[in-house]
Design an enzyme around this catalytic site. Structure first.
Site, PDB file in Angstrom:
ATOM      1  N   SER A 109       0.848  -1.199   0.000  1.00  0.00           N
ATOM      2  CA  SER A 109       0.000   0.000   0.000  1.00  0.00           C
ATOM      3  C   SER A 109       0.886   1.252   0.000  1.00  0.00           C
ATOM      4  O   SER A 109       0.390   2.367  -0.215  1.00  0.00           O
ATOM      5  CB  SER A 109      -0.946   0.005   1.204  1.00  0.00           C
ATOM      6  OG  SER A 109      -0.249  -0.278   2.398  1.00  0.00           O
ATOM      7  N   GLU A 166      -8.790 -10.085   3.911  1.00  0.00           N
ATOM      8  CA  GLU A 166      -9.180  -8.701   3.586  1.00  0.00           C
ATOM      9  C   GLU A 166     -10.575  -8.647   2.978  1.00  0.00           C
ATOM     10  O   GLU A 166     -10.873  -9.348   2.002  1.00  0.00           O
ATOM     11  CB  GLU A 166      -8.147  -8.083   2.615  1.00  0.00           C
ATOM     12  CG  GLU A 166      -8.499  -6.644   2.252  1.00  0.00           C
ATOM     13  CD  GLU A 166      -7.353  -5.862   1.615  1.00  0.00           C
ATOM     14  OE1 GLU A 166      -6.234  -6.376   1.491  1.00  0.00           O
ATOM     15  OE2 GLU A 166      -7.619  -4.692   1.246  1.00  0.00           O
TER      16      GLU A 166
HETATM   17  O1  KIV Z   1      -0.417  -3.432   1.646  1.00  0.00           O
HETATM   18  C1  KIV Z   1      -1.119  -3.398   2.657  1.00  0.00           C
HETATM   19  O2  KIV Z   1      -1.232  -2.380   3.356  1.00  0.00           O
HETATM   20  C2  KIV Z   1      -1.875  -4.597   3.017  1.00  0.00           C
HETATM   21  C3  KIV Z   1      -2.892  -4.490   4.108  1.00  0.00           C
HETATM   22  C4  KIV Z   1      -4.106  -3.819   3.594  1.00  0.00           C
HETATM   23  C5  KIV Z   1      -3.187  -5.784   4.733  1.00  0.00           C
HETATM   24  O3  KIV Z   1      -1.673  -5.631   2.434  1.00  0.00           O
END
Ligand code: KIV
Length: 271
Positions: free
Chosen positions: A52, A189
């Site tokens: 993310s 998720e």
């Molecule tokens: O990349 C991320 O932040 C994630 C979370 C949403 C679990 O994979």
């Protein structure tokens, strides 16, 4: 004293002991030194260097563009800051799918070059060969099922996954397969709470939910979302603990006014 309270450093074993003792696991993302330090001091059990970062650090629309080199850079910054939490590093899109040899090479690079403690991969049966091969090198692997943002162009939407019976059945089978392969925990998720509870009861490794209700073994949120830095993302599952965007913008505009008016710096703020 609780399992988490006793642990000077959190390991994959600590997480298993927490599940076995019925203690909830806490996980947040971090991508840089300064915030990772605060998150670690705040007492979180697991810090996820999530892909993310592609969205919240780089401003990309999806997690697809972030590279292995960029993930390693973010992980290095986090590793320098953290004393207690277990650090999980996301393997980016293109670094493990459909090629278990590449997956092992990518995971080894993450471990060697960043100092992170484990890796996370998205998917079930499709990536289980990669999971198994990474595990042969002694690298702990966290799985990730349900909404898997790296597959956004396959699904076309970020909506709740596995509402239909067939997809729910596949998710349960994938969870069992990942447990059997040797994953130490699974992220679930954006799936119905009832399904997430069922998965958590069906496998013995910890499940960590995001938008998966309260019946899982732990929770994870993206740090910038829960601190209210990113305001253009408001899914139902997100609880904002701060409204930092307003406070930061306010502070910046106060500074701009003070400099323009000559109010900053004052007598005591100069040499
Ligand atoms: O990349 C991320 O932040 C994630 C979370 C949403 C679990 O994979």
């Amino acid at each position: 004293m609780s399992v988490a309270g006793k642990a000077r450093k959190i390991t994959t074993n600590t997480l298993q002991e927490m599940k076995d003792a019925g203690e909830k696991i806490t996980m947040l993302t971090a991508y840089d030194f300064s915030l990772a330090k605060l998150v670690d001091h705040g007492g979180v059990d697991v810090i996820l260097v999530g892909d993310s970062a592609s969205n919240v650090m780089a401003g990309n629309e999806t997690t697809v563009p972030i590279t292995l080199d960029q993930m390693i850079y973010h992980a290095q910054c986090v590793v320098r800051a953290v004393d207690r939490a277990l650090i999980v590093v996301d393997m980016p899109f293109g670094s493990y799918q459909g090629n278990s040899k590449l997956a092992l090479e990518s995971a080894i690079r993450i471990m060697k070059e960043s100092g992170g403690h484990s890796v996370k991969l998205e998917g079930g049966a499709e990536i289980v060969d990669s999971v198994k091969r990474i595990l042969t090198a002694g690298i702990p692997v966290m799985g990730h099922l349900g909404l898997t943002p790296q597959s956004i162009y396959k699904f076309g939407t970020y909506t709740v996954r596995a509402r239909e019976e067939e997809e729910a059945e596949k998710l349960i089978a994938d969870a069992k397969m990942l447990e059997e392969a040797g994953c130490f925990a699974l992220v679930l998720e954006k799936i119905p709470a009832g399904l997430a509870t069922k998965v958590s009861q069906a496998i013995s490794i910890p499940t960590i939910g995001i938008g998966a209700g309260a019946g899982v073994d732990g929770q994870v949120l993206v740090l910038h979302d829960m601190l209210g830095i990113t305001m253009d993302f408001s899914p139902r599952f997100l609880r904002r603990y701060l409204n930092l965007s307003e406070q930061i913008e306010g502070a910046v505009s106060e500074y701009v006014d003070d400099v323009r008016s000559g109010e900053f710096p004052n007598e005591s703020e100069q040499y």
